[in-house]
Design a protein around this motif. Sequence first.
Motif, mmCIF file in Angstrom:
data_model
loop_
_atom_site.group_PDB
_atom_site.id
_atom_site.type_symbol
_atom_site.label_atom_id
_atom_site.label_comp_id
_atom_site.label_asym_id
_atom_site.label_seq_id
_atom_site.Cartn_x
_atom_site.Cartn_y
_atom_site.Cartn_z
ATOM 1 N N UNK A 13 34.178 48.943 48.189
ATOM 2 C CA UNK A 13 33.011 48.576 48.989
ATOM 3 C C UNK A 13 33.219 47.259 49.724
ATOM 4 N N UNK A 14 34.093 46.404 49.200
ATOM 5 C CA UNK A 14 34.323 45.084 49.787
ATOM 6 C C UNK A 14 35.442 45.073 50.816
ATOM 7 N N UNK A 15 36.212 46.157 50.916
ATOM 8 C CA UNK A 15 37.439 46.158 51.717
ATOM 9 C C UNK A 15 37.162 46.016 53.207
ATOM 10 N N UNK A 16 37.965 45.196 53.869
ATOM 11 C CA UNK A 16 38.052 45.215 55.329
ATOM 12 C C UNK A 16 39.125 46.219 55.749
ATOM 13 N N UNK A 22 44.119 39.950 48.507
ATOM 14 C CA UNK A 22 44.752 41.228 48.189
ATOM 15 C C UNK A 22 44.184 41.720 46.865
ATOM 16 N N UNK A 23 43.663 42.944 46.839
ATOM 17 C CA UNK A 23 43.098 43.514 45.617
ATOM 18 C C UNK A 23 43.853 44.791 45.265
ATOM 19 N N UNK A 24 44.439 44.808 44.070
ATOM 20 C CA UNK A 24 45.176 45.974 43.577
ATOM 21 C C UNK A 24 44.299 46.710 42.571
ATOM 22 N N UNK A 59 31.136 39.279 37.746
ATOM 23 C CA UNK A 59 32.478 38.702 37.612
ATOM 24 C C UNK A 59 33.303 38.965 38.871
ATOM 25 N N UNK A 60 33.266 40.196 39.371
ATOM 26 C CA UNK A 60 34.003 40.543 40.582
ATOM 27 C C UNK A 60 33.550 39.688 41.761
ATOM 28 N N UNK A 61 32.247 39.597 41.957
ATOM 29 C CA UNK A 61 31.727 38.860 43.105
ATOM 30 C C UNK A 61 32.033 37.373 43.008
ATOM 31 N N UNK A 77 35.377 50.635 42.357
ATOM 32 C CA UNK A 77 34.316 50.963 43.315
ATOM 33 C C UNK A 77 33.846 49.718 44.057
ATOM 34 N N UNK A 78 33.720 48.600 43.339
ATOM 35 C CA UNK A 78 33.314 47.347 43.972
ATOM 36 C C UNK A 78 34.347 46.896 44.995
#
Length: 276
Positions: A129-132, A113-115, A97-99, A125-126
């Motif tokens: 791992x995805x953050x720039x 933007x992810x809060x 779902x996240x991906x 955690x996902x």
Amino acid sequence: MAQNFDSEGYMSRILVFGNEKGGAGKSTMAMHITSALLHSGATVGVMDLDMRQVSLKRFFENRTVFSKTHDVTLPMAEIGDIAAHEDITRPGWEKPAFEAVLDDLKSRFDYVIIDCPGALTPLSALAHAAADTLITPLNDSYIDFDLLARVDPETNAVKGPSIYSEMVWDARKNRALAGGKPVDWIVARNRLSSLNMHNKRKLGDALTDLSKRIGFRFAAGLSDRVVFRELFTQGLTLLDHKLVNSIPSKMSNVAARQEVRDLVLELKLPDLELAF
């Protein structure tokens, strides 16, 4: 805004607001950074991973209502609603779902933007791992500092990183091993006070020591101003003052806008020209 595509055809930069402690100001900071990007002409998709509180999602729902009710055009972000994804009822639903939601937003917006929630969850955690760019708001206290590291109570020396710091370290290491771009980790000291200068200086020394060990950099966060919170129910920030007459142009608001501007500049986002 310039659009730089990566090897997979995506053009987004992913900004994640995360730590494992509630009340540090993640959602407030995410709202204002998103507003700053929108007012600067960038397109933005947002994901709110706090499935209970959903403050960032609620902010944009409030913003939509205000825009319609007052017949005013406000720059808007699109919500990537992970709770509405079809996989959410299946065991292990978080990763697919996240991906799926992230990939959709990455393909269409300059920034995502992810809060994150104030707890370590599979979704959090996902996201890390995805953050720039990872922004960790931190109130200026040893209670919040304990999120990052353990400190010797007698010497004030950093004894070692916390579970959260180790999680971020592992996420950055795994990203590097996979050939991904380095994660820019920023710790933003929020709600700084002029009181108790001795403890403030000691905390600053401990943060400096820890930053050298685990590789984050500092940014000045946001002060404890009412204006950063009072416009939430209308879906507004003080950056909307040119579009909404009810936001006064008093000196304290000018100073608050400068804080937001300084914070965005500290993020060192490529190809972004501020326009607020």
